[in-house]
Structures are given as C-alpha cells and as structure tokens.
Motif scaffolding. Structure first.
Motif, short mmCIF file in Angstrom:
data_model
loop_
_atom_site.label_atom_id
_atom_site.label_comp_id
_atom_site.label_asym_id
_atom_site.label_seq_id
_atom_site.Cartn_x
_atom_site.Cartn_y
_atom_site.Cartn_z
N PRO A 151 0.83 -1.21 0.00
CA PRO A 151 0.00 0.00 0.00
C PRO A 151 0.86 1.25 0.00
CG PRO A 151 0.09 -0.93 2.19
CD PRO A 151 0.81 -1.89 1.30
N PRO A 152 0.32 2.41 -0.42
CA PRO A 152 1.09 3.66 -0.42
C PRO A 152 1.43 4.10 1.00
CG PRO A 152 -1.21 4.08 -0.93
CD PRO A 152 -1.05 2.59 -0.93
N LEU A 153 2.59 4.71 1.13
CA LEU A 153 3.04 5.16 2.44
C LEU A 153 2.55 6.55 2.80
CD1 LEU A 153 6.74 3.93 2.32
CD2 LEU A 153 4.79 2.82 3.41
N PHE A 154 2.20 7.36 1.80
CA PHE A 154 1.85 8.76 2.06
C PHE A 154 0.38 9.01 1.72
CE2 PHE A 154 6.31 8.50 0.79
CZ PHE A 154 6.92 9.00 1.94
N PRO A 160 -5.64 1.57 -2.65
CA PRO A 160 -5.21 1.11 -3.97
C PRO A 160 -6.08 -0.04 -4.46
CG PRO A 160 -3.75 0.27 -2.29
CD PRO A 160 -4.71 1.17 -1.59
N GLN A 161 -6.13 -0.19 -5.76
CA GLN A 161 -6.87 -1.28 -6.39
C GLN A 161 -5.94 -1.99 -7.37
OE1 GLN A 161 -10.46 0.13 -8.17
NE2 GLN A 161 -11.17 1.19 -6.32
N VAL A 162 -6.15 -3.29 -7.50
CA VAL A 162 -5.34 -4.09 -8.41
C VAL A 162 -6.24 -5.15 -9.04
CG1 VAL A 162 -4.63 -5.62 -6.51
CG2 VAL A 162 -3.29 -5.54 -8.61
N PRO A 163 -6.14 -5.32 -10.36
CA PRO A 163 -6.93 -6.39 -11.00
C PRO A 163 -6.39 -7.77 -10.61
CG PRO A 163 -6.25 -4.74 -12.59
CD PRO A 163 -5.47 -4.47 -11.34
N LEU A 164 -7.28 -8.74 -10.58
CA LEU A 164 -6.88 -10.11 -10.25
C LEU A 164 -5.88 -10.65 -11.26
CD1 LEU A 164 -7.28 -12.69 -8.52
CD2 LEU A 164 -9.20 -13.28 -10.01
N PHE A 165 -5.99 -10.24 -12.51
CA PHE A 165 -5.09 -10.76 -13.55
C PHE A 165 -3.64 -10.33 -13.32
CE2 PHE A 165 -9.32 -9.93 -15.42
CZ PHE A 165 -9.71 -11.25 -15.63
N ASN A 166 -3.45 -9.14 -12.72
CA ASN A 166 -2.08 -8.69 -12.45
C ASN A 166 -1.38 -9.57 -11.42
OD1 ASN A 166 -2.68 -6.71 -14.24
ND2 ASN A 166 -2.51 -4.99 -12.82
N ILE A 167 -2.09 -9.92 -10.36
CA ILE A 167 -1.44 -10.74 -9.32
C ILE A 167 -1.42 -12.21 -9.71
CG2 ILE A 167 -1.97 -9.11 -7.47
CD1 ILE A 167 -4.37 -10.72 -6.73
N LEU A 168 -2.20 -12.61 -10.73
CA LEU A 168 -2.12 -13.98 -11.23
C LEU A 168 -0.88 -14.21 -12.08
CD1 LEU A 168 -5.79 -14.97 -12.19
CD2 LEU A 168 -4.34 -16.06 -10.47
N VAL A 171 1.02 -7.19 13.60
CA VAL A 171 0.49 -7.73 12.35
C VAL A 171 -0.08 -6.58 11.55
CG1 VAL A 171 -1.13 -9.34 11.29
CG2 VAL A 171 -0.02 -9.93 13.44
N GLU A 172 0.34 -6.46 10.32
CA GLU A 172 -0.10 -5.37 9.45
C GLU A 172 -1.02 -5.92 8.37
OE1 GLU A 172 1.82 -1.76 6.73
OE2 GLU A 172 3.08 -3.35 7.56
N LYS A 173 -2.07 -5.17 8.07
CA LYS A 173 -3.05 -5.59 7.07
C LYS A 173 -2.94 -4.70 5.84
CE LYS A 173 -8.03 -6.14 6.28
NZ LYS A 173 -9.38 -5.98 6.85
N ASN A 174 -2.93 -5.34 4.68
CA ASN A 174 -2.88 -4.63 3.40
C ASN A 174 -4.32 -4.35 2.94
OD1 ASN A 174 -2.52 -3.79 0.70
ND2 ASN A 174 -0.74 -5.11 0.44
N PRO A 175 -4.71 -3.06 2.79
CA PRO A 175 -6.11 -2.75 2.45
C PRO A 175 -6.40 -2.75 0.94
CG PRO A 175 -4.96 -0.72 2.88
CD PRO A 175 -3.94 -1.82 3.06
N THR A 176 -5.48 -3.24 0.12
CA THR A 176 -5.67 -3.17 -1.34
C THR A 176 -6.90 -3.95 -1.76
OG1 THR A 176 -3.27 -3.01 -1.62
CG2 THR A 176 -4.57 -3.64 -3.55
#
Length: 600
Positions: A439-442, A452-460, A504-509
């Motif tokens: 996730p972005p730091l600022f 942030p948003q990411v398509p499923l195809f990118n992480i596949l 424990v840190e959670k990624n909100p993407t």
C-alpha cells in the motif's frame, strides 16, 4: 499297637508260640482289610466332592472383573446403563448390511420384542452376578403421553452427554424438555427424571428408539419420524441430485423461513473463521454430495470425518425444527484432531484452517491402496516450480570491487547459470497464494489514505512461468511458478496480513475480479490438452471470504452463490441476507473458491 497288646495278653495266659504266630497273622490280615476299605471310602467321597464342585462351577458363571470408576457419578450409572442395547444395535446393523433386515429386534408375533438390556430389573439380586436378563419389551402404537412432546425445545446439535453423569454411553433425550439423560433402568437418571418431572417420552440418541418411562414400553408411532430425521438427517441419491434445482423455501417451527443449504451457523465464541470455511465448502457440489451419503465414508474411523458429514446433512436438511445449525460437535472434533490449534474462544485464520481441514480430511479418507480422495479430486492441481539458488562458490568470494563487477557481469550477461543453481520440480497444490502490491506510504492532497486497487489478472502473473518471486525463507532463492494442471475447484487466497516481531499489518488493497467467466488461459500459460479434449480454463466464482476490521480483531463474512436461483447471499454467522453480485467485489477479499465451467 493292637497287635502288641494282644501278644502281651496271650503270653500272660500261657499260650504256646505257634498259636501266637497263627493268631497274629490272622489278626494282621483282618486289620489290613479294614484299612483298605476305609481308604476306598475316603477316595470315593473326595471324587464325589470334586464332581459336585465342578457342577456348581458350570452352573454359576464367574464374577466379572471390577472396573475402576474415574467419575464419581458414573459409578451409579454403570450399574444400570443398558449398554447391551447399543451392542445389539451394532450387531443388528452388521446383519442388516449383510442382507437381513430386522429393525433391531426379534419380534415374537405378540407385539413384544426381545431386549437384552442389563438395566431391566435391579431388584433381581438373587441371581448370580454377570447373568444378563433376557427380557421382552412391549411395543405399543398408542401412548397417552405423545401430546406432551415439545419439538420447539429439541436441539440435537450439541454433544450427546448425560446432563447428570456426563457420560456418553446410552444417552436418551427427553422429548418434553430436551435434556439428555443416561439409561432407562429403575436406578437411571432418565427413570428418576420421569418420576420427578412427569416427563415420559424419551428417545435413544443412537438407536433412535422411543420409550415411555417409567412404564418401559417402546413406542412405535409414525408421528415421531420427523424427530428421527432431525436427529439423523438422511438423503437418497435422487434427493442429492436435485438439490441444486430446488427453489423451495422451508419453514421452521417458529414460523421463520430458511433456504436448505443457506442456513446460518451459530458463532459459539470467536468461531467465525470456521463458519465461513464451512459455508464455502458447502458450495463445492462433489464434496457436498459425497458427505450427504454416510455410506461413502463409513470405512473411515475418524471422528472428524463423521462430524463433518453430520454437519453437512444438517445444513442441507429441508425439515429442520429451526432455521440455523450449531457446529458444536464439529468444533469439538476439530479441537481434538488439531490438538487445540483451532479452538473455541480463540480467533484463527480461515486460510490456515482451510488448509488444515482439507489435508486432514484427505488423510482420514484415503485408502491404503490409493493416495486419492474426494478432496484431491476437487481441489488438487499441479505446479511446475523453477528454483534458482545462488552458487555457493561465487557467494563465498570476498566482496572486492573486482568480484562485484564480475558478479554484475554474470547477472547482466548470458552466463547466469554460473551464478545460480537451477532446480526444476513439480508439486501438487490445494490452494494458490497471491501477493498483493504494497500500500502507499503517504496520504493524498485531501489528507486521506488512498485505497489502492489491483486487478486479479495482475497478481495472477505470479504463475505465468516467467515472473520471478524472491524468497528469503528457508534460504534466499528465486522462484518461478507455472500451472501444469488445473483443478475442478481452485482456491485463491490473498496475502493481506504481514507479521513481524512487533505487530500484524493488514494490506487494504482492493482486488478487482470477475464473478463469472474468469478465463485463465489469457493470463497464465496452460498445458496443451490431450487430443480430442477441450481445455477447460473458464471459472465461475462460488464463494468469497472477506475480512472486516483490524488485523486480529476483525470479523469474517462470506458471500456465496445459490445455484438454483443464481442469486448471491451474504452470510455472517446467523445472519443471511441477499446481496447484489457487483457488491461482492467491493470488499477486502481474503479467500475465494472458483468452480470450473463444465464442457457443453
């Protein structure tokens, strides 16, 4: 002694020596004859005593060995518990499987049936200990207490333990108040409860026989069949085949409506991670159909397998007394099988629980001949893993400027095989882990964090065989993955949580994914199918698990699809609400199950 005294008398009287010797010989012969007859009589008496003792031993059986009793309340219960009834029930079940069906007893044609219960008569103390009383239990169709049965208080989701002695042997449920009691003899807790509370109708939780206490007769009335079905739901092959076509709602006793297969699960205490996992697996049709018929897994001795099957049948039963199910017995089996790794009152990760549950069910269901099960048939795929490990000979060199330039040349040029050792292997998988971008730091200009948003195809693309993934555990290596065999049901989980030494840190993407027609071949190089076989690479989403809240403190909910109506429902413990398909993707997805489209 007698011979000596006689000689002295004759010597005094003056008898000659010849006469004395003759008389002495005759006298000794007479005494020896008398002694022989006495010995024979003693021997005969001993033989008679031994024969009598042997006959007594044959007539009276030996005393049974005394068992040590750990529970002080179970000592009383062991004296009256009709354990023999359950043994006879198991024996009759085996006879039924072999082709002889006799409903659990041998009727003698007069409305009676033989019942070898050890709790029949506690007053018959004159009989030797260990003799089983073969009694005849009357079977009646009319019982004046049937109108006292209260179906609204009946709950068979909890463990079958006596509420007084805490024993699980020969437990009966009172059909008037719903409590569990052990035995039905004259000194049993059920018998005492029937006299104290005036509750007279009881059902054996294992044999499903209904008795009237304290009278002791068995009730054979078809109006009690609905209670037996709730206690142990049954499905035929035909009913299993049409489950996904049923659009009819069911009605509970309290008037509420529910959908079979879409009932809420009770959150006992922080067990929502179990509930979302169970609800997701209930959408896997082959797995559900397998566990709906107990004959498919009767060879397994695992308690977890049978508890999972019971829970599956209760979720899909269309004639429940209430519109929700409590997974209490299943959770007890999970705690025992996992050695309290997953337990009531402690929040856990549904991905870890899903992985453990699938592997444990497979290990308990597989046979010794074949290393396969319904779990592998549904979820197992295959990956080709290319692993590149740094060459120790190069990594051990001194880090001089010259060596650094050489290593850079090796990595930039075409001789990378000298700097890395490559290993290629194939490994099976049950689920695929996808890495989310950091996730972005600022914050943005509005002083708000950008989601942030990411398509499923990118992480596949991690599984396209070309993308390099850097790993540091168990040692530094470069990994490339490629899918070589697709499963019928593919489980994806997004790595949202990152653990370190402090928190424990959670990624909100947010992950953008299609609900229908996920085409994998456009993004992942798939193996070439065999001749005359069409490659099935399209998938439809059937379950989507979401985490809401802070890491370690939030709750889990799941969105699932009902195939008969193609509608989506959101389920969070006991709450089941209908939702729109486009809202499913607008959440922090944590785990998904996709179903492969069948060839048309």
């Amino acid at each position: 002694m007698e011979v000596v005294m006689m000689e002295m008398m004759m010597s005094v009287l003056g008898y000659p020596d010849l006469i004395l010797s003759i008389l002495r010989y005759r006298f000794e012969a007479a005494i020896g004859k008398n002694m022989g007859s006495k010995r024979e009589r003693v021997r005969e008496e001993e033989l008679n005593l031994e024969s009598k003792k042997q006959r007594l031993d044959e007539d009276s059986p030996p005393f049974p060995p005394s068992d040590s009793i750990a529970n002080p309340l179970s000592g009383l219960a062991n004296n009256y518990a009709d354990i023999d009834e359950e043994e006879d029930y198991e024996r009759r079940e085996r006879v039924t499987v072999s082709g002889e069906r006799d409903n659990g007893s041998q009727k003698n044609g007069h409305g009676y049936e033989e019942d070898n219960d050890s709790d029949e008569d506690d007053d018959s103390r004159d009989q030797p200990l260990g003799v089983r009383n073969s009694r005849q239990v009357e079977v009646r169709k009319d019982c004046p207490y049937l109108d006292t049965v209260n179906r609204q208080v009946l709950d068979f989701d909890f463990e079958k333990f006596c509420s007084v002695s805490l024993s699980n042997l020969n437990v009966y449920a009172c059909l008037v108040c719903g409590k569990y009691y052990q035995g039905r003899g004259k000194k049993s807790h059920a018998y005492t409860h029937s006299l104290e509370a005036g509750h007279h109708v009881y059902i054996n939780l294992r044999t499903e026989k209904v008795y009237c206490l304290p009278d002791g007769y068995e009730i054979n009335d078809p109006s009690l069949d609905d209670i037996r079905l709730v206690l142990n739901p049954r499905f035929t092959t035909r009913e299993v085949e049409i489950l996904d076509k049923n659009k009819q709602w069911s009605r509970a006793l309290d008037g509420s409506s529910y959908l079979p297969g879409m009932v809420g699960l009770n959150n006992i205490k922080e067990t929502d991670f179990v509930n979302v996992t169970i609800q997701s697996l209930m959408r896997v049709t082959p797995l559900r159909n397998f566990f709906l018929i107990p004959e498919n897994y009767q060879h397994s001795k695992s308690v977890l397998v049978h508890r999972f099957g019971e829970l599956t049948r209760k979720i899909w039963h269309a004639r429940n007394f209430k519109g929700h199910v409590s997974p209490h017995e299943f959770l007890q089996a999970v705690m025992k099988a996992s050695k309290k790794r997953f337990r009531i009152g402690s929040q856990s990760d549904p991905v870890e629980f899903m992985s453990w549950l699938l592997n444990t069910l497979h290990a308990d269901l597989k046979t010794s001949k074949k290393n396969t099960s319904i779990i592998y048939e549904c979820f197992q795929g295959e990956l080709e893993v290319v692993k590149q490990v740094p060459n120790k000979g190069i990594s051990n060199k001194k880090e001089t400027s010259e060596d650094k330039n050489n290593i850079e040349k090796l990595s930039d040029g075409g001789t990378e095989q000298d700097a890395f050792v490559t290993e290629t292997s194939k490994m099976p998988f049950l689920m695929l882990g996808l890495d989310l971008p950091p996730p972005p730091l600022f914050k943005d200009v509005m002083e708000k964090n950008i989601i942030p948003q990411v398509p499923l195809f990118n992480i596949l693309k991690k599984f396209d065989g070309e993308t390099v993934t850097e790993v540091v555990r168990p040692h530094i290596a470069r990994m490339r993955y490629r899918v070589t065999r697709l499963p019928k049901y593919i489980i994806l989980h997004m790595r949202r949580f990152t653990k370190n030494n402090f928190f424990v840190e959670k990624n909100p993407t947010l992950v953008i994914f299609p609900v229908k027609n996920l085409e994998l071949k456009d993004y992942i190089p798939l193996p070439t199918p065999k001749e005359n076989v069409k490659l099935q690479s399209k998938y439809d989403l059937i379950a989507n698990v979401v985490h809401d809240g802070k890491p370690g403190e939030g709750v889990y909910r799941v969105s699932i699809q009902r195939k008969s109506e193609e509608k989506w429902y959101e389920m969070q413990d006991l709450h089941v609400t209908e939702t729109d398909p486009h809202l499913v993707a607008l959440s922090e997805t944590y785990m998904q199950i996709y179903e492969q489209q069948q060839q048309q």
